[in-house]
Design an enzyme around this catalytic site. Structure first.
Site, PDB file in Angstrom:
ATOM      1  N   GLY A 183       0.813  -1.198   0.000  1.00  0.00           N
ATOM      2  CA  GLY A 183       0.000   0.000   0.000  1.00  0.00           C
ATOM      3  C   GLY A 183       0.851   1.254   0.000  1.00  0.00           C
ATOM      4  O   GLY A 183       2.084   1.199  -0.078  1.00  0.00           O
ATOM      5  N   ARG A 241       3.075   4.182   1.075  1.00  0.00           N
ATOM      6  CA  ARG A 241       4.082   4.364   2.122  1.00  0.00           C
ATOM      7  C   ARG A 241       4.324   3.095   2.944  1.00  0.00           C
ATOM      8  O   ARG A 241       4.712   3.148   4.100  1.00  0.00           O
ATOM      9  CB  ARG A 241       3.670   5.505   3.062  1.00  0.00           C
ATOM     10  N   SER A 242       4.120   1.968   2.326  1.00  0.00           N
ATOM     11  CA  SER A 242       4.329   0.685   3.027  1.00  0.00           C
ATOM     12  C   SER A 242       5.794   0.298   3.067  1.00  0.00           C
ATOM     13  O   SER A 242       6.194  -0.559   3.861  1.00  0.00           O
ATOM     14  CB  SER A 242       3.533  -0.425   2.335  1.00  0.00           C
ATOM     15  N   THR A 279       7.785   4.969 -14.321  1.00  0.00           N
ATOM     16  CA  THR A 279       6.604   5.028 -15.182  1.00  0.00           C
ATOM     17  C   THR A 279       5.708   6.221 -14.868  1.00  0.00           C
ATOM     18  O   THR A 279       4.662   6.378 -15.489  1.00  0.00           O
ATOM     19  CB  THR A 279       5.773   3.742 -15.032  1.00  0.00           C
ATOM     20  N   HIS A 281      13.244   9.375  -4.134  1.00  0.00           N
ATOM     21  CA  HIS A 281      13.578   8.086  -4.759  1.00  0.00           C
ATOM     22  C   HIS A 281      14.971   8.126  -5.375  1.00  0.00           C
ATOM     23  O   HIS A 281      15.756   7.187  -5.227  1.00  0.00           O
ATOM     24  CB  HIS A 281      12.535   7.741  -5.824  1.00  0.00           C
ATOM     25  N   ARG A 282      15.281   9.216  -6.075  1.00  0.00           N
ATOM     26  CA  ARG A 282      16.585   9.312  -6.742  1.00  0.00           C
ATOM     27  C   ARG A 282      17.725   9.329  -5.733  1.00  0.00           C
ATOM     28  O   ARG A 282      18.789   8.765  -5.974  1.00  0.00           O
ATOM     29  CB  ARG A 282      16.620  10.567  -7.611  1.00  0.00           C
ATOM     30  N   ARG A 325      17.912   7.817  -2.978  1.00  0.00           N
ATOM     31  CA  ARG A 325      18.139   6.489  -2.396  1.00  0.00           C
ATOM     32  C   ARG A 325      18.923   5.567  -3.317  1.00  0.00           C
ATOM     33  O   ARG A 325      19.520   4.605  -2.867  1.00  0.00           O
ATOM     34  CB  ARG A 325      16.791   5.812  -2.083  1.00  0.00           C
ATOM     35  N   ARG A 326      18.884   5.820  -4.613  1.00  0.00           N
ATOM     36  CA  ARG A 326      19.454   4.867  -5.561  1.00  0.00           C
ATOM     37  C   ARG A 326      20.974   4.947  -5.588  1.00  0.00           C
ATOM     38  O   ARG A 326      21.543   6.037  -5.491  1.00  0.00           O
ATOM     39  CB  ARG A 326      18.931   5.156  -6.976  1.00  0.00           C
ATOM     40  N   ASP A 338       9.150   0.804 -11.440  1.00  0.00           N
ATOM     41  CA  ASP A 338       8.390   1.443 -10.368  1.00  0.00           C
ATOM     42  C   ASP A 338       7.534   2.547 -10.991  1.00  0.00           C
ATOM     43  O   ASP A 338       8.030   3.626 -11.298  1.00  0.00           O
ATOM     44  CB  ASP A 338       9.351   2.010  -9.322  1.00  0.00           C
TER      45      ASP A 338
END
Length: 405
Positions: free
Chosen positions: A235, A237-238, A259, A276-277, A279-280, A306
């Site tokens: 879900g 923020r899971s 996407t 997100h970026r 963290r990669r 993702d």
């Protein structure tokens, strides 16, 4: 070459003294670990830790034959007392090689943090690499493998949980191959011991063993198979995206397929994308597209998609799914075709794929017809995609529940 792990834990051991976290509380029996130390063929000791003599005795060995003691990292706190009969510990300068009278050769591998890695070649040619805690190789030379001139190591012992990117660097350099036995050491309280630790390590192609285990370097072990296709559900923020990223941290040149697009003017969305970026890993590449089928059909580096829920939004936009007349007049049929095309590409892909999707069917029934249509189609897409995957995970409150695999 015979290797005995006198300890497999972090420098402070596991459980940590005076720590009441969930991982330390569960680190009992075989899950308790002393600080990592390795005994090679009874003659070479990599890292001297308190209690090393007793640990060796419990494993059925003696340190009486040790002729060389090498340290891999700075030791905090008071100096460890050197047991009687052992030579004084030392370190080999980066890039230098030490030849032992026993026929072993030890080369110091530079690290990207304080410490020294050791590449050990046995008298019969077996090769192992030992990395210090919290460190990854900063460079691999022609003798240290990784430039294609030397075969991959038979065994790698590394801080897999703390520095999964170390394995990614070794894989990129060709120093870690499909048959390399990767053993996790320097294990700390970052991950609960037991099933969760085994699951995390298996995703990286690694395993853990209890303290006192003796391994034979060069004898093929049942190396964990990294699943080719994995679907991660969850879900909002899971933690599903974090889980998906974690599964590929130990692999180089991952292609992150976003996407969701850019959504110009949406500051909240831009903040999500930025998080997100950040963290990669720096070695990963990113492409923004919903055209997944060509990527799945091509050979290449692992894919992290993702997410499927945003792919579905784009697909439903294209077929006019939000208009009842267009939906009934061919939109539904066209969406089914797009989903079949996607799942067929997943079934035949040769790439390692980790895909993320939302699990939305367990909450409140949407108030609108279009919302219910989207919920239903996402459920169908998740089912069809998951049917083609070796591993399917459901992430709840940051905890991954294995549904398949």
């Amino acid at each position: 070459m015979e290797l005995t792990l006198l300890g497999t834990g972090a420098p402070a051991g596991l459980p940590r003294p005076d720590c009441a976290c969930a991982a330390c509380t569960g680190a009992l029996g075989v899950n308790a670990r002393a600080a990592t130390a390795l005994l090679v063929d009874g003659t070479l000791l990599l890292d001297l830790t308190p209690g090393a003599v007793l640990a060796a005795a419990r494993a059925g060995h003696s340190l009486a034959g040790v002729r060389q003691v090498l340290l891999s990292h700075p030791h905090d706190g008071p100096a460890v007392e050197v047991p009687a009969g052992l030579p004084q510990p030392g370190r080999v300068p980066d890039g230098r090689e030490l030849a032992l009278l026993t026929g072993h050769r030890v080369r110091a591998v530079p690290m990207d943090s304080p410490g020294t890695g050791y590449a050990v070649t046995g008298p019969d040619g077996q090769r192992l690499l030992y990395l210090p805690p919290g460190a990854a190789p900063s460079g691999l030379d022609a003798n240290g493998n990784g430039n294609g001139n030397s075969p991959s190591y038979d065994m790698v012992l590394a801080d897999v949980v703390g520095r999964p990117d170390a394995l990614a660097r070794l894989r990129a350099a060709g120093a870690l191959g499909p048959a390399t036995d990767v053993v996790a050491v320097h294990l700390d309280h970052d991950v609960p011991p037991g099933a969760e630790l085994r699951r995390r390590l298996a995703a990286a192609g690694a395993r853990a063993v209890p303290d006192g285990t003796t391994l034979t370097v060069g004898v093929y072990e049942d190396v964990p198979d990294v699943p080719r296709r994995t679907l991660v559900l969850g879900g909002a923020r899971s933690g599903k995206s974090v889980e998906a990223e974690r599964r590929l941290e130990a692999f180089p040149d991952v292609l992150y397929v976003a996407t969701g697009g850019t959504r110009n003017g949406d500051g909240e969305w831009a903040a999500r994308v930025h998080a997100h970026r950040e963290r990669r890993p720096g070695s990963w590449r990113t492409t923004e597209t919903c055209d997944l089928v060509p990527l799945l059909k091509d050979d290449g580096a692992p894919l992290l998609i993702d997410c499927l829920s945003l792919w579905l939004t784009d697909a439903m936009d294209r077929v006019g799914a939000w208009d009842d007349a267009e939906w009934a007049g061919g939109g539904e049929r066209e969406l089914r075709r797009l989903v079949r095309e996607l799942t067929a590409a997943v079934r035949s892909t040769r790439r390692t794929v980790v895909a993320v999707s939302n699990e939305v069917g367990s909450g409140i029934v949407p108030a609108t017809a279009s919302g219910r249509r989207y919920r239903d189609e996402l459920g169908r897409l998740n089912s069809a995609f998951g049917a083609e995957c070796e591993h399917v995970l459901l992430v709840v409150a940051g905890q991954a529940v294995v549904l398949r695999g």
